[in-house]
Structures are given as structure tokens and as C-alpha cells.
Design an enzyme around this catalytic site. Structure first.
Site, PDB file in Angstrom:
ATOM      1  N   HIS A  75      38.295  30.839  49.191  1.00 39.00           N
ATOM      2  CA  HIS A  75      39.443  30.247  49.892  1.00 39.00           C
ATOM      3  C   HIS A  75      39.021  29.407  51.096  1.00 39.00           C
ATOM      4  O   HIS A  75      39.755  28.536  51.532  1.00 39.00           O
ATOM      5  CB  HIS A  75      40.444  31.333  50.308  1.00 39.00           C
ATOM      6  N   ASN A 103      47.314  32.866  50.944  1.00 36.60           N
ATOM      7  CA  ASN A 103      46.543  33.745  51.835  1.00 36.60           C
ATOM      8  C   ASN A 103      47.364  34.834  52.516  1.00 36.60           C
ATOM      9  O   ASN A 103      46.854  35.926  52.775  1.00 36.60           O
ATOM     10  CB  ASN A 103      45.868  32.907  52.943  1.00 36.60           C
ATOM     11  N   HIS A 202      37.268  37.832  39.047  1.00 36.28           N
ATOM     12  CA  HIS A 202      38.358  38.796  38.873  1.00 36.28           C
ATOM     13  C   HIS A 202      37.907  40.024  38.084  1.00 36.28           C
ATOM     14  O   HIS A 202      38.727  40.773  37.601  1.00 36.28           O
ATOM     15  CB  HIS A 202      39.576  38.116  38.234  1.00 36.28           C
TER      16      HIS A 202
HETATM   17  C1  HEM Z   1      41.012  30.236  38.661  1.00 34.54           C
HETATM   18  C2  HEM Z   1      41.948  30.199  39.582  1.00 34.54           C
HETATM   19  C3  HEM Z   1      42.265  31.379  40.435  1.00 34.54           C
HETATM   20  C4  HEM Z   1      43.507  31.870  40.684  1.00 34.54           C
HETATM   21  C5  HEM Z   1      44.812  31.310  40.163  1.00 34.54           C
HETATM   22  C6  HEM Z   1      43.339  33.030  41.516  1.00 34.54           C
HETATM   23  C7  HEM Z   1      44.380  33.801  41.994  1.00 34.54           C
HETATM   24  C8  HEM Z   1      44.236  35.037  42.591  1.00 34.54           C
HETATM   25  C9  HEM Z   1      45.320  35.906  42.968  1.00 34.54           C
HETATM   26  C10 HEM Z   1      46.803  35.585  42.817  1.00 34.54           C
HETATM   27  C11 HEM Z   1      44.789  37.036  43.463  1.00 34.54           C
HETATM   28  C12 HEM Z   1      45.548  38.263  43.969  1.00 34.54           C
HETATM   29  C13 HEM Z   1      46.100  38.014  45.355  1.00 34.54           C
HETATM   30  C14 HEM Z   1      47.071  39.089  45.790  1.00 34.54           C
HETATM   31  O1  HEM Z   1      47.959  39.450  45.030  1.00 34.54           O
HETATM   32  O2  HEM Z   1      46.962  39.555  46.947  1.00 34.54           O
HETATM   33  C15 HEM Z   1      43.352  36.891  43.419  1.00 34.54           C
HETATM   34  C16 HEM Z   1      42.455  37.837  43.835  1.00 34.54           C
HETATM   35  C17 HEM Z   1      41.089  37.639  43.870  1.00 34.54           C
HETATM   36  N1  HEM Z   1      40.439  36.454  43.577  1.00 34.54           N
HETATM   37 FE1  HEM Z   1      41.208  34.869  42.648  1.00 34.54          FE
HETATM   38  N2  HEM Z   1      42.024  33.233  41.753  1.00 34.54           N
HETATM   39  C18 HEM Z   1      41.307  32.247  41.127  1.00 34.54           C
HETATM   40  C19 HEM Z   1      39.950  32.034  41.192  1.00 34.54           C
HETATM   41  C20 HEM Z   1      39.091  32.806  41.938  1.00 34.54           C
HETATM   42  C21 HEM Z   1      37.736  32.445  42.267  1.00 34.54           C
HETATM   43  C22 HEM Z   1      37.072  31.135  41.883  1.00 34.54           C
HETATM   44  C23 HEM Z   1      37.218  33.474  42.993  1.00 34.54           C
HETATM   45  C24 HEM Z   1      35.860  33.623  43.613  1.00 34.54           C
HETATM   46  C25 HEM Z   1      34.844  32.791  43.439  1.00 34.54           C
HETATM   47  C26 HEM Z   1      38.252  34.482  43.088  1.00 34.54           C
HETATM   48  C27 HEM Z   1      38.113  35.714  43.665  1.00 34.54           C
HETATM   49  C28 HEM Z   1      39.101  36.660  43.765  1.00 34.54           C
HETATM   50  C29 HEM Z   1      38.872  38.044  44.143  1.00 34.54           C
HETATM   51  C30 HEM Z   1      37.515  38.686  44.357  1.00 34.54           C
HETATM   52  C31 HEM Z   1      40.126  38.658  44.229  1.00 34.54           C
HETATM   53  C32 HEM Z   1      40.426  40.096  44.673  1.00 34.54           C
HETATM   54  C33 HEM Z   1      40.496  40.110  46.200  1.00 34.54           C
HETATM   55  C34 HEM Z   1      40.764  41.471  46.828  1.00 34.54           C
HETATM   56  O3  HEM Z   1      40.866  42.484  46.146  1.00 34.54           O
HETATM   57  O4  HEM Z   1      40.898  41.490  48.068  1.00 34.54           O
HETATM   58  N3  HEM Z   1      39.378  34.022  42.475  1.00 34.54           N
HETATM   59  N4  HEM Z   1      43.058  35.655  42.900  1.00 34.54           N
END
Ligand code: HEM
Ligand code: NAG
Length: 327
Positions: A75, A103, A202
Site C-alpha cells: 500500500h 486503508n 493472500h
Molecule cells: C490483487 C489485488 C489486491 C486486492 C484487490 C487486495 C485486497 C485486499 C483486501 C480487501 C484485504 C482485506 C482488508 C480488510 O478487510 O481489512 C487484503 C488483505 C491483505 N492483502 Fe491484499 N489485495 C491485493 C493485492 C495484494 C498484494 C499485491 C499484496 C502484497 C504484496 C497484498 C497483501 C495483503 C495481505 C498480506 C493482507 C492481509 C493483511 C492483514 O491481515 O493485516 N494484497 N487485500
């Protein structure tokens, strides 16, 4: 005639001057404007080990913190480059990124970064940027949870401003279809294959019901038992804030089960399942589900590439002393 030709001595001098200029140019290119893994080798030799041990203990306290720190780097980098802009609190002159839709109530890990910054400021004051701390913490988090490692390029500097609107428009929402995901990443220079590899993040971490609830009733691309259990979890939790693991099978292991889940319609987010929904990325999801080694290699390479997104270098930006505030 021969007496008018410059002597060999002059040729040798011109040659030497040209070589010296070329050398200076190369030094300028390689030190001033490019990142290098050895950036702190002499200015703060203990920087990397300090970050690693802080991340290890944070992840030991709470495994999810590894996921949160990885996401923080993503982010940061997708919004005006990897410049620690995500860490800035709102001020009277700008509204920062923390409260932007993707965020707000969702990004975490600020206290861990603050703690690392405090240690590094006492070790080598004014040397290590917040943007580099975030980049190294993301790598160390992945390693702490069993994922691949990579050499983190260093020498990023910190922004002096942040933009809520830039965060809203550059971070992909989970409602995107495959074409939207492909273009959100191609806007940052990534191929569809790299987008699929990076989405493998993820394999760790959690999402709030508000991020995937829309998928539970209206979509056919979700396993019905999986949807049912999520619905009951979400209806008992308060207003969309209940959490579910993004990888239902091994939520704290950095492995390839994220892709295996997609094959059985158990992607948590709409955007996750879009990677395997009879579209152009199906074959890559199958490939990563069968070959954890190729996922690890491609993920590590894509992370290095993500870390190179428009860094501030040379004399641009600053080294913040407090990651939350401009100096
Ligand atoms: C492909 C498009 C992506 C979308 C649409 C997306 C969307 C999201 C969403 C909606 C969440 C949950 C947020 C919440 O409900 O609080 C999430 C969590 C997360 N995303 Fe993505 N994401 C994407 C790509 C990525 C990328 C490229 C990375 C890292 C290089 C990433 C790493 C993470 C991680 C590690 C979590 C869990 C965070 C936690 O547990 O605190 N995501 N993402
Ligand atoms: C962020 O979340 C808080 C708490 O849920 C909410 O009150 C606030 O309106 C949200 N901020 C923005 C800018 O959406």
C-alpha cells in the site's frame, strides 16, 4: 604537415580525461539515483539485523503482524511510489493515506515500524529511511512465515507529503473483476503473471466481512459450504468487522495453498476468485498450485520489482526522524 598533428601525448591525455568523465558518470548513476542492497553497509551496518529481530519478535507475538507488514509495503509502493507516505498522519496541510477507503480500519503495523525506527535512530541517527524499514520489514515478515527471501534494494528516501485521493485511486478494491485487476497492476508496470504471483500474498492474513460479504449471496464462483460458514461468522460479528483468514487452509504459513483454495472455489475475496474463473489467468493459478518453487521465485522477483516503484533518491525527500511526521 606532420608538424601540425597533435602529439601522442595529447591523445593520451584526452583519452584519460574521457575515461575519467565516463567513470564519474557511472559512479553518479550507480550511487546517487539507484537503490542497492549494500546502501547502509558502512553508514548503519546493524540496520538490517535490527529490523529482522524486531520483525521476528512481532510475528512471534502475533503471526498476523507478518501479513500486515507485507501489506503496508504494497500500500506504500502503489501510492506515489515506495516513499513511506502511508505512514504520515494527517496534518493541517494534507489529509494522508491512512483514512482512505482501502486503508481505513484495515492497514496495521504502524507501531512495529515506530519501534524499529526508534531503535535505528538511537543506533544511527538520521540515516535509515522509513520507506526502507517498511521494505525490509515486508521481506523479513515473509521469511518469518516460511516464505521465500530476496535481497532488498535500499536507499529510498521518505516523502514530505501524502495524498488520500492518490491512495483511493491507486489501490485495487476487492470488487474488481479480472480485467480491472490486470489493468490496476499494468498501470504500475506489472504483467498479469506478476499480478497473480503478488496476489499469492493472500496466503497469509485476514480480511473483514465488509471486504467480501457481497460475494457470499450473489456469486456462483464460491463453494457453498464455505459461503455458508462465512455467512454465519459475518452475521454474528459486528457490522462487517469480523475477520476471516484469506487462506482458509493454512492462514499463517506462506505457502501455495492460496492457489489450491482457488481451484476449489474457496477464494475469500471476489478479486481472489477472479484469478481462477475461466479467464486468462486460470493456467497460472494451476501452475502455482502445482509448483510451490515457481511461486516462491516469481513472488520474490515481483517483490523486488514492487520495491523499485518510483523511489525518492539522491537529495529528493528526506530521512524522517519520526515516520509519522515530516521533519
Ligand atoms: C490483487 C489485488 C489486491 C486486492 C484487490 C487486495 C485486497 C485486499 C483486501 C480487501 C484485504 C482485506 C482488508 C480488510 O478487510 O481489512 C487484503 C488483505 C491483505 N492483502 Fe491484499 N489485495 C491485493 C493485492 C495484494 C498484494 C499485491 C499484496 C502484497 C504484496 C497484498 C497483501 C495483503 C495481505 C498480506 C493482507 C492481509 C493483511 C492483514 O491481515 O493485516 N494484497 N487485500
Ligand atoms: C474511517 O473509519 C472510522 C471508524 O469506522 C469512521 O468513523 C470514519 O468515517 C472513516 N473515515 C473515512 C474517511 O471514511
Amino acid at each position: 604537415m606532420a608538424s601540425h598533428n597533435p602529439s601522442p601525448w595529447i591523445y593520451a591525455n584526452i583519452r584519460m580525461i574521457c575515461l575519467a568523465l565516463l567513470f564519474m558518470l557511472l559512479v553518479e548513476i550507480s550511487t546517487a539515483h539507484e537503490l542497492s542492497p549494500a546502501f547502509y553497509a558502512t553508514s548503519c551496518p546493524r540496520a538490517l539485523s535490527t529490523i529482522k529481530s524486531a520483525v521476528r519478535s512481532a510475528v512471534a507475538r502475533e503471526a498476523r503482524m507478518g501479513a500486515s507488514l507485507l501489506r503496508l509495503h504494497f500500500h506504500d509502493c502503489f501510492v506515489n511510489g515506495c516513499d513511506a507516505s502511508i505512514l504520515l498522519d494527517d496534518t493541517s496541510s494534507f489529509t494522508g493515506e491512512k483514512k482512505a477507503g482501502p486503508n481505513n480500519n484495515s492497514v496495521r503495523g504502524f507501531e512495529v515500524i515506530d519501534n524499529i525506527k526508534k531503535q535505528l535512530e538511537s543506533l544511527c541517527p538520521g540515516i535509515v529511511s522509513c520507506a526502507d524499514i517498511v521494505a525490509v520489514a515486508a521481506r523479513d515478515s515473509v521469511v518469518a512465515l516460511g516464505g521465500p527471501t530476496w535481497n532488498v534494494q535500499l536507499g529510498r528516501r521518505d516523502s514530505t507529503t501524502a495524498s488520500k485521493d492518490a491512495a483511493t485511486s491507486n489501490l485495487p478494491p476487492p470488487t474488481l473483476d479480472l480485467n480491472g485487476l490486470i489493468s490496476a497492476f499494468s498501470n504500475k508496470g506489472f504483467t498479469a503473471k506478476e499480478m497473480v504471483a503478488l496476489s499469492g500474498s493472500h496466503t497469509i492474513g485476514q480480511a473483514r466481512c465488509s471486504s467480501f460479504q457481497g460475494r457470499l449471496n450473489n456469486e456462483k464462483t464460491i463453494d457453498s459450504k464455505f459461503a455458508k460458514s462465512l455467512k454465519s461468522k459475518c452475521s454474528s460479528g459486528g457490522s462487517g468487522t469480523a475477520l476471516s483468514p484469506l487462506d482458509v487452509s493454512t492462514p499463517t504459513a506462506f505457502d501455495n495453498s492460496y492457489y489450491k483454495n482457488l481451484l476449489s472455489q474457496k477464494g475469500l475475496l471476489h478479486s481472489d476468485q477472479q484469478l481462477f474463473s475461466k479467464g486468462s489467468t486460470d493456467s497460472q493459478v494451476i501452475a502455482y498450485s502445482n509448483n510451490v518453487g515457481s511461486f516462491r521465485t516469481d513472488f520474490a522477483n515481483a517483490m523486488v520489482k514492487m520495491g523499485n516503484l518510483s523511489p525518492l533518491t539522491g537529495t529528493s525527500g528526506q530521512i524522517r526522524t519520526n515516520c509519522r511526521k515530516v521533519n
